[in-house]
Design a protein around this motif. Sequence first.
Motif, PDB file in Angstrom:
ATOM      1  N   ALA A 138       0.896  -1.159   0.000  1.00  0.00           N
ATOM      2  CA  ALA A 138       0.000   0.000   0.000  1.00  0.00           C
ATOM      3  C   ALA A 138       0.933   1.207   0.000  1.00  0.00           C
ATOM      4  CB  ALA A 138      -0.929  -0.012   1.211  1.00  0.00           C
ATOM      5  N   GLY A 139       0.401   2.417   0.134  1.00  0.00           N
ATOM      6  CA  GLY A 139       1.297   3.561   0.102  1.00  0.00           C
ATOM      7  C   GLY A 139       0.678   4.831   0.630  1.00  0.00           C
ATOM      8  N   VAL A 140       1.495   5.864   0.627  1.00  0.00           N
ATOM      9  CA  VAL A 140       1.061   7.194   1.065  1.00  0.00           C
ATOM     10  C   VAL A 140       1.495   8.211   0.019  1.00  0.00           C
ATOM     11  CG1 VAL A 140       1.322   9.004   2.801  1.00  0.00           C
ATOM     12  CG2 VAL A 140       1.129   6.620   3.527  1.00  0.00           C
ATOM     13  N   LEU A 141       0.529   8.987  -0.435  1.00  0.00           N
ATOM     14  CA  LEU A 141       0.759  10.082  -1.374  1.00  0.00           C
ATOM     15  C   LEU A 141       0.859  11.363  -0.569  1.00  0.00           C
ATOM     16  CD1 LEU A 141       0.746  11.206  -4.329  1.00  0.00           C
ATOM     17  CD2 LEU A 141      -1.745  11.349  -4.107  1.00  0.00           C
ATOM     18  N   SER A 142       1.923  12.128  -0.769  1.00  0.00           N
ATOM     19  CA  SER A 142       2.104  13.413  -0.090  1.00  0.00           C
ATOM     20  C   SER A 142       2.049  14.524  -1.128  1.00  0.00           C
ATOM     21  CB  SER A 142       3.443  13.464   0.644  1.00  0.00           C
ATOM     22  OG  SER A 142       3.490  12.470   1.645  1.00  0.00           O
ATOM     23  N   ILE A 143       1.150  15.475  -0.907  1.00  0.00           N
ATOM     24  CA  ILE A 143       1.001  16.599  -1.822  1.00  0.00           C
ATOM     25  C   ILE A 143       1.267  17.882  -1.048  1.00  0.00           C
ATOM     26  CG2 ILE A 143      -0.539  17.834  -3.381  1.00  0.00           C
ATOM     27  CD1 ILE A 143      -2.199  15.267  -3.627  1.00  0.00           C
ATOM     28  N   THR A 144       2.242  18.649  -1.523  1.00  0.00           N
ATOM     29  CA  THR A 144       2.506  19.969  -0.954  1.00  0.00           C
ATOM     30  C   THR A 144       2.437  20.980  -2.093  1.00  0.00           C
ATOM     31  OG1 THR A 144       4.895  19.843  -1.298  1.00  0.00           O
ATOM     32  CG2 THR A 144       4.054  18.974   0.796  1.00  0.00           C
ATOM     33  N   ASP A 145       2.603  22.242  -1.762  1.00  0.00           N
ATOM     34  CA  ASP A 145       2.592  23.274  -2.800  1.00  0.00           C
ATOM     35  C   ASP A 145       3.695  23.050  -3.823  1.00  0.00           C
ATOM     36  OD1 ASP A 145       0.445  24.556  -1.648  1.00  0.00           O
ATOM     37  OD2 ASP A 145       1.685  25.965  -0.512  1.00  0.00           O
ATOM     38  N   GLU A 146       4.814  22.508  -3.375  1.00  0.00           N
ATOM     39  CA  GLU A 146       5.973  22.364  -4.245  1.00  0.00           C
ATOM     40  C   GLU A 146       6.147  20.978  -4.839  1.00  0.00           C
ATOM     41  OE1 GLU A 146       6.719  23.036  -0.719  1.00  0.00           O
ATOM     42  OE2 GLU A 146       6.120  25.090  -1.088  1.00  0.00           O
ATOM     43  N   ASN A 147       5.533  19.954  -4.237  1.00  0.00           N
ATOM     44  CA  ASN A 147       5.934  18.601  -4.567  1.00  0.00           C
ATOM     45  C   ASN A 147       4.791  17.601  -4.455  1.00  0.00           C
ATOM     46  OD1 ASN A 147       8.019  17.007  -5.397  1.00  0.00           O
ATOM     47  ND2 ASN A 147       9.038  16.890  -3.416  1.00  0.00           N
ATOM     48  N   VAL A 148       4.870  16.532  -5.245  1.00  0.00           N
ATOM     49  CA  VAL A 148       3.985  15.374  -5.130  1.00  0.00           C
ATOM     50  C   VAL A 148       4.886  14.152  -5.054  1.00  0.00           C
ATOM     51  CG1 VAL A 148       2.207  13.990  -6.260  1.00  0.00           C
ATOM     52  CG2 VAL A 148       2.141  16.481  -6.456  1.00  0.00           C
ATOM     53  N   GLU A 149       4.742  13.371  -3.983  1.00  0.00           N
ATOM     54  CA  GLU A 149       5.576  12.190  -3.794  1.00  0.00           C
ATOM     55  C   GLU A 149       4.708  11.023  -3.378  1.00  0.00           C
ATOM     56  OE1 GLU A 149       8.528  13.093  -0.858  1.00  0.00           O
ATOM     57  OE2 GLU A 149       9.602  14.478  -2.156  1.00  0.00           O
ATOM     58  N   PHE A 150       5.104   9.824  -3.785  1.00  0.00           N
ATOM     59  CA  PHE A 150       4.407   8.613  -3.369  1.00  0.00           C
ATOM     60  C   PHE A 150       5.403   7.658  -2.744  1.00  0.00           C
ATOM     61  CE2 PHE A 150       2.768   4.283  -4.160  1.00  0.00           C
ATOM     62  CZ  PHE A 150       1.613   4.378  -3.418  1.00  0.00           C
ATOM     63  N   GLU A 151       5.074   7.197  -1.553  1.00  0.00           N
ATOM     64  CA  GLU A 151       5.910   6.230  -0.844  1.00  0.00           C
ATOM     65  C   GLU A 151       5.169   4.903  -0.771  1.00  0.00           C
ATOM     66  OE1 GLU A 151       7.682   5.397   3.641  1.00  0.00           O
ATOM     67  OE2 GLU A 151       6.607   7.248   3.232  1.00  0.00           O
ATOM     68  N   LEU A 152       5.741   3.865  -1.333  1.00  0.00           N
ATOM     69  CA  LEU A 152       5.177   2.526  -1.298  1.00  0.00           C
ATOM     70  C   LEU A 152       5.772   1.788  -0.113  1.00  0.00           C
ATOM     71  CD1 LEU A 152       3.425   0.553  -3.103  1.00  0.00           C
ATOM     72  CD2 LEU A 152       5.620  -0.317  -3.916  1.00  0.00           C
ATOM     73  N   PHE A 153       4.965   0.999   0.587  1.00  0.00           N
ATOM     74  CA  PHE A 153       5.485   0.207   1.682  1.00  0.00           C
ATOM     75  C   PHE A 153       4.909  -1.208   1.636  1.00  0.00           C
ATOM     76  CE2 PHE A 153       2.072   2.933   3.253  1.00  0.00           C
ATOM     77  CZ  PHE A 153       1.151   1.988   3.678  1.00  0.00           C
ATOM     78  N   GLU A 154       5.657  -2.150   2.179  1.00  0.00           N
ATOM     79  CA  GLU A 154       5.224  -3.550   2.229  1.00  0.00           C
ATOM     80  C   GLU A 154       4.382  -3.771   3.475  1.00  0.00           C
ATOM     81  OE1 GLU A 154       8.644  -6.071   2.097  1.00  0.00           O
ATOM     82  OE2 GLU A 154       9.035  -5.625  -0.012  1.00  0.00           O
ATOM     83  N   VAL A 155       3.437  -4.697   3.371  1.00  0.00           N
ATOM     84  CA  VAL A 155       2.618  -5.077   4.530  1.00  0.00           C
ATOM     85  C   VAL A 155       2.737  -6.569   4.760  1.00  0.00           C
ATOM     86  CG1 VAL A 155       1.028  -3.170   4.294  1.00  0.00           C
ATOM     87  CG2 VAL A 155       0.504  -5.297   3.142  1.00  0.00           C
TER      88      VAL A 155
END
Length: 155
Positions: A138-155
């Motif tokens: 699964a993962g976490v999407l982080s959205i800021t004014d400057e950046n969009v990043e996605f972090e995938l992690f194992e479960v």
Amino acid sequence: MRIGIIGDTHRHMESIEKAIEHFKGCEMILHTGDNFEDASIIHSNTNIGIIAVKGNCDFEDVEDEMLFESCGKRIFLCHGHKYGVKHGNMGLEKRAKEVRADIVVFGHTHIPHIEETGGILFINPGSTSRPRSGNGSAGVLSITDENVEFELFEV
């Protein structure tokens, strides 16, 4: 904004519980379908607002795709089966352009996938319960004014 992304959970509670441990600090969760009912369980266990769509294994009378805006980004959420994602992203990319999406979140393949094409970020978190490559994810999407990043992690 931090957005948890999960899908293809298929009623497997142990993997769902492992995934939602990573959603602390998230302001929203997206569920890509299969099983739609799991979204209610995730919400009750996290108290975080969740947006979910139905997948090809779901039979509820609910939306199978949604378009919404968050932090100035247009996010298109679907399961992906209607766009042939097991054979590539061409159908999904066409739809994303039609709806002018900045970010596309989908599932169905059970394989994590992160790709930027034509200025559109495509994210598939894989499957928590029935991965087709590696471990559940699964993962976490982080959205800021400057950046969009996605972090995938194992479960």
